[in-house]
Design an enzyme around this catalytic site. Structure first.
Site, short mmCIF file in Angstrom:
data_model
loop_
_atom_site.label_atom_id
_atom_site.label_comp_id
_atom_site.label_asym_id
_atom_site.label_seq_id
_atom_site.Cartn_x
_atom_site.Cartn_y
_atom_site.Cartn_z
N SER A 123 0.85 -1.19 0.00
CA SER A 123 0.00 0.00 0.00
C SER A 123 0.88 1.24 0.00
O SER A 123 1.98 1.23 0.58
CB SER A 123 -0.89 0.02 1.24
OG SER A 123 -1.56 1.27 1.36
N TYR A 183 -1.61 -0.29 10.20
CA TYR A 183 -1.78 -0.82 8.84
C TYR A 183 -0.60 -0.41 7.96
O TYR A 183 -0.04 -1.22 7.22
CB TYR A 183 -3.09 -0.30 8.25
CG TYR A 183 -3.31 -0.61 6.79
CD1 TYR A 183 -3.79 -1.85 6.39
CD2 TYR A 183 -3.05 0.35 5.81
CE1 TYR A 183 -3.99 -2.13 5.04
CE2 TYR A 183 -3.26 0.08 4.47
CZ TYR A 183 -3.73 -1.17 4.09
OH TYR A 183 -3.93 -1.45 2.76
#
Length: 247
Positions: free
Chosen positions: A142, A156
Protein backbone atom coordinates in the site's frame (compact mmCIF):
# COMPACT_ATOMS: atom_id res chain seq x y z
CA UNK A 1 -0.65 -23.71 -18.78
CA UNK A 2 0.10 -20.89 -16.31
CA UNK A 3 -1.50 -21.22 -12.87
CA UNK A 4 -1.71 -18.64 -10.09
CA UNK A 5 -2.94 -18.67 -6.49
CA UNK A 6 -4.38 -15.36 -5.30
CA UNK A 7 -5.13 -14.81 -1.62
CA UNK A 8 -8.08 -12.62 -0.72
CA UNK A 9 -9.43 -13.05 -4.24
CA UNK A 10 -13.13 -12.86 -3.46
CA UNK A 11 -13.29 -9.06 -3.59
CA UNK A 12 -11.56 -5.81 -4.47
CA UNK A 13 -8.07 -5.90 -5.94
CA UNK A 14 -7.80 -9.66 -5.49
CA UNK A 15 -10.98 -10.30 -7.46
CA UNK A 16 -9.98 -7.85 -10.23
CA UNK A 17 -6.57 -9.53 -10.46
CA UNK A 18 -8.12 -12.99 -10.68
CA UNK A 19 -10.36 -11.94 -13.57
CA UNK A 20 -7.57 -10.07 -15.38
CA UNK A 21 -5.20 -13.03 -15.04
CA UNK A 22 -7.90 -15.32 -16.39
CA UNK A 23 -8.25 -13.12 -19.45
CA UNK A 24 -4.52 -13.53 -20.04
CA UNK A 25 -4.87 -17.31 -20.02
CA UNK A 26 -3.98 -18.08 -16.41
CA UNK A 27 -5.75 -20.76 -14.43
CA UNK A 28 -6.66 -19.24 -11.07
CA UNK A 29 -6.93 -20.59 -7.53
CA UNK A 30 -9.28 -18.22 -5.68
CA UNK A 31 -8.64 -17.96 -1.95
CA UNK A 32 -11.15 -16.53 0.48
CA UNK A 33 -11.58 -16.87 4.24
CA UNK A 34 -15.30 -16.72 5.10
CA UNK A 35 -17.37 -15.20 2.27
CA UNK A 36 -18.21 -18.22 0.11
CA UNK A 37 -20.80 -16.26 -1.88
CA UNK A 38 -18.18 -13.70 -2.96
CA UNK A 39 -15.74 -16.51 -3.72
CA UNK A 40 -18.29 -18.23 -5.91
CA UNK A 41 -18.96 -14.95 -7.74
CA UNK A 42 -15.26 -14.56 -8.55
CA UNK A 43 -15.10 -18.19 -9.65
CA UNK A 44 -18.05 -17.68 -12.00
CA UNK A 45 -16.51 -14.51 -13.47
CA UNK A 46 -13.29 -16.38 -14.23
CA UNK A 47 -15.11 -19.25 -15.88
CA UNK A 48 -17.16 -16.78 -17.90
CA UNK A 49 -13.98 -15.74 -19.72
CA UNK A 50 -13.16 -19.36 -20.43
CA UNK A 51 -10.44 -19.95 -17.85
CA UNK A 52 -10.06 -22.76 -15.35
CA UNK A 53 -10.51 -21.92 -11.67
CA UNK A 54 -10.86 -23.49 -8.25
CA UNK A 55 -11.86 -22.20 -4.82
CA UNK A 56 -9.30 -22.72 -2.05
CA UNK A 57 -10.77 -21.42 1.21
CA UNK A 58 -8.41 -20.79 4.08
CA UNK A 59 -7.11 -18.42 6.72
CA UNK A 60 -3.69 -17.04 5.84
CA UNK A 61 -2.77 -16.81 9.52
CA UNK A 62 -3.03 -20.60 9.81
CA UNK A 63 0.09 -22.50 8.77
CA UNK A 64 -2.04 -25.59 8.18
CA UNK A 65 -4.54 -23.72 6.02
CA UNK A 66 -1.84 -22.09 3.92
CA UNK A 67 -0.15 -25.41 3.14
CA UNK A 68 -3.51 -26.98 2.28
CA UNK A 69 -4.43 -24.08 -0.03
CA UNK A 70 -1.31 -24.68 -2.10
CA UNK A 71 -1.89 -28.44 -2.23
CA UNK A 72 -5.48 -27.99 -3.37
CA UNK A 73 -4.49 -25.39 -5.95
CA UNK A 74 -1.86 -27.63 -7.53
CA UNK A 75 -4.09 -30.69 -7.35
CA UNK A 76 -6.78 -28.88 -9.35
CA UNK A 77 -4.70 -26.68 -11.66
CA UNK A 78 -1.29 -28.31 -11.95
CA UNK A 79 2.07 -26.77 -11.11
CA UNK A 80 1.80 -23.18 -9.90
CA UNK A 81 3.93 -20.49 -11.53
CA UNK A 82 2.45 -17.44 -9.82
CA UNK A 83 1.31 -16.35 -6.37
CA UNK A 84 -0.35 -13.05 -5.45
CA UNK A 85 -0.25 -12.27 -1.73
CA UNK A 86 -3.19 -9.93 -1.39
CA UNK A 87 -5.20 -10.89 1.70
CA UNK A 88 -5.21 -8.16 4.33
CA UNK A 89 -7.29 -6.11 6.71
CA UNK A 90 -7.66 -2.53 7.91
CA UNK A 91 -9.35 -1.15 11.03
CA UNK A 92 -11.17 2.04 12.04
CA UNK A 93 -9.17 5.26 12.10
CA UNK A 94 -7.36 5.84 15.39
CA UNK A 95 -4.15 7.37 16.64
CA UNK A 96 -1.63 4.83 17.86
CA UNK A 97 -2.04 6.07 21.43
CA UNK A 98 -5.65 4.91 21.33
CA UNK A 99 -5.11 1.45 19.79
CA UNK A 100 -5.46 -1.57 22.04
CA UNK A 101 -3.19 -4.58 21.85
CA UNK A 102 -5.88 -6.84 20.38
CA UNK A 103 -6.21 -4.58 17.36
CA UNK A 104 -2.45 -4.39 16.90
CA UNK A 105 -2.03 -8.13 17.27
CA UNK A 106 -4.74 -8.90 14.71
CA UNK A 107 -3.41 -6.34 12.23
CA UNK A 108 0.09 -7.78 12.24
CA UNK A 109 -1.10 -11.37 12.42
CA UNK A 110 -3.11 -11.06 9.20
CA UNK A 111 -1.10 -8.54 7.21
CA UNK A 112 2.43 -9.59 8.18
CA UNK A 113 2.40 -13.14 9.52
CA UNK A 114 -0.19 -14.16 6.93
CA UNK A 115 1.91 -12.69 4.13
CA UNK A 116 5.11 -14.30 5.39
CA UNK A 117 3.48 -17.73 5.75
CA UNK A 118 2.07 -17.48 2.24
CA UNK A 119 5.38 -16.27 0.81
CA UNK A 120 7.25 -19.10 2.53
CA UNK A 121 4.89 -21.70 1.08
CA UNK A 122 5.06 -20.03 -2.32
CA UNK A 123 8.85 -20.26 -2.25
CA UNK A 124 8.71 -23.94 -1.31
CA UNK A 125 6.35 -24.66 -4.19
CA UNK A 126 7.93 -22.49 -6.90
CA UNK A 127 11.65 -23.05 -6.34
CA UNK A 128 13.22 -24.97 -9.21
CA UNK A 129 15.70 -26.54 -6.82
CA UNK A 130 12.78 -28.04 -4.90
CA UNK A 131 11.04 -29.37 -8.00
CA UNK A 132 8.97 -26.31 -8.85
CA UNK A 133 8.73 -24.53 -12.17
CA UNK A 134 9.95 -21.12 -11.02
CA UNK A 135 7.71 -18.13 -11.48
CA UNK A 136 6.61 -14.92 -9.85
CA UNK A 137 5.39 -13.78 -6.43
CA UNK A 138 3.62 -10.42 -6.15
CA UNK A 139 2.89 -8.85 -2.77
CA UNK A 140 0.09 -6.30 -2.52
CA UNK A 141 1.37 -3.56 -0.25
CA UNK A 142 0.00 0.00 0.00
CA UNK A 143 1.09 3.58 -0.53
CA UNK A 144 0.44 3.83 3.22
CA UNK A 145 3.80 2.10 3.66
CA UNK A 146 5.59 5.29 2.61
CA UNK A 147 2.96 7.83 3.74
CA UNK A 148 2.54 6.45 7.27
CA UNK A 149 -1.25 7.03 7.50
CA UNK A 150 -1.01 9.36 10.52
CA UNK A 151 -4.21 9.79 12.53
CA UNK A 152 -5.79 6.94 10.59
CA UNK A 153 -3.94 3.65 10.89
CA UNK A 154 -0.21 3.73 11.37
CA UNK A 155 -0.47 0.04 12.31
CA UNK A 156 -1.78 -0.82 8.84
CA UNK A 157 0.91 1.35 7.24
CA UNK A 158 3.62 -0.44 9.21
CA UNK A 159 2.26 -3.84 8.30
CA UNK A 160 2.38 -2.96 4.62
CA UNK A 161 5.92 -1.60 4.91
CA UNK A 162 6.90 -5.07 6.10
CA UNK A 163 5.68 -6.46 2.78
CA UNK A 164 7.92 -4.10 0.82
CA UNK A 165 10.90 -5.24 2.85
CA UNK A 166 9.91 -8.86 2.32
CA UNK A 167 9.77 -8.32 -1.44
CA UNK A 168 13.26 -6.83 -1.54
CA UNK A 169 14.87 -9.49 0.64
CA UNK A 170 13.03 -12.52 -0.69
CA UNK A 171 13.75 -11.49 -4.27
CA UNK A 172 17.47 -11.80 -3.52
CA UNK A 173 17.01 -15.17 -1.83
CA UNK A 174 15.03 -16.71 -4.68
CA UNK A 175 16.47 -15.13 -7.84
CA UNK A 176 18.98 -17.90 -8.57
CA UNK A 177 16.20 -20.47 -8.28
CA UNK A 178 14.00 -18.93 -10.96
CA UNK A 179 11.55 -17.01 -8.78
CA UNK A 180 10.92 -13.27 -9.05
CA UNK A 181 9.41 -11.31 -6.14
CA UNK A 182 7.93 -7.82 -6.38
CA UNK A 183 5.57 -5.52 -4.50
CA UNK A 184 2.74 -3.34 -5.78
CA UNK A 185 1.68 -0.33 -3.70
CA UNK A 186 -1.88 0.79 -4.52
CA UNK A 187 -2.97 4.26 -3.49
CA UNK A 188 -6.58 5.32 -2.94
CA UNK A 189 -8.57 2.60 -4.69
CA UNK A 190 -12.35 2.18 -4.79
CA UNK A 191 -12.77 -1.04 -2.83
CA UNK A 192 -14.84 -1.96 0.21
CA UNK A 193 -11.75 -2.04 2.45
CA UNK A 194 -12.53 1.62 3.24
CA UNK A 195 -15.98 0.69 4.55
CA UNK A 196 -14.44 -2.04 6.69
CA UNK A 197 -12.33 0.70 8.26
CA UNK A 198 -15.43 2.78 8.99
CA UNK A 199 -15.00 5.25 6.10
CA UNK A 200 -17.12 4.15 3.11
CA UNK A 201 -16.61 7.54 1.42
CA UNK A 202 -12.84 7.60 1.91
CA UNK A 203 -11.86 6.71 -1.67
CA UNK A 204 -13.94 9.47 -3.24
CA UNK A 205 -13.03 11.99 -0.55
CA UNK A 206 -9.26 11.47 -0.73
CA UNK A 207 -9.07 10.43 -4.37
CA UNK A 208 -10.09 13.89 -5.54
CA UNK A 209 -6.95 15.25 -3.86
CA UNK A 210 -4.51 13.09 -5.84
CA UNK A 211 -2.58 14.62 -8.75
CA UNK A 212 -4.86 12.66 -11.11
CA UNK A 213 -7.93 14.00 -9.33
CA UNK A 214 -9.67 10.70 -8.73
CA UNK A 215 -9.40 7.39 -6.89
CA UNK A 216 -8.06 4.40 -8.77
CA UNK A 217 -9.95 1.30 -9.81
CA UNK A 218 -9.13 -2.25 -8.70
CA UNK A 219 -8.74 -3.13 -12.37
CA UNK A 220 -5.94 -0.58 -12.74
CA UNK A 221 -3.99 -2.22 -9.92
CA UNK A 222 -4.70 -5.63 -11.42
CA UNK A 223 -3.01 -4.58 -14.65
CA UNK A 224 0.23 -3.93 -12.77
CA UNK A 225 0.03 -7.18 -10.81
CA UNK A 226 -0.63 -9.33 -13.86
CA UNK A 227 2.23 -7.63 -15.71
CA UNK A 228 4.59 -8.51 -12.86
CA UNK A 229 3.35 -12.10 -12.98
CA UNK A 230 4.00 -12.31 -16.70
CA UNK A 231 7.09 -13.04 -18.76
CA UNK A 232 6.98 -9.41 -19.93
CA UNK A 233 8.49 -8.57 -16.51
CA UNK A 234 11.16 -11.27 -16.78
CA UNK A 235 13.99 -8.98 -15.61
CA UNK A 236 12.02 -7.31 -12.82
CA UNK A 237 12.57 -8.53 -9.28
CA UNK A 238 12.95 -6.86 -5.90
CA UNK A 239 10.99 -3.88 -7.21
CA UNK A 240 8.25 -1.83 -5.56
CA UNK A 241 5.73 -0.41 -8.04
CA UNK A 242 3.45 2.45 -6.99
CA UNK A 243 -0.03 2.50 -8.53
CA UNK A 244 -1.27 5.57 -6.74
CA UNK A 245 -2.23 8.28 -9.22
CA UNK A 246 0.85 10.29 -8.25
CA UNK A 247 -0.06 10.44 -4.56
Amino acid sequence: MKSVLITGASRGIGRATAIRAAREGWSVAVNYRTDRIAGDATLAAIRDVGAQAVLVPGDVTSETDVARMFREAESALGVLTGVVINAGIVAPSLRLVDMDVDRLRRMFEVNVLGAYLTAREAARVLLRGAGGAGGSIVLVSSAAARLGSPFEYVDYAGSKAALDTLAVGLAKELAEDGVRVNSVRPGIITTNIHASGGQPDRAERLGSGTPMGRPGLPEEVAEAIVWLLSDAASYVTGSILDVSGGR
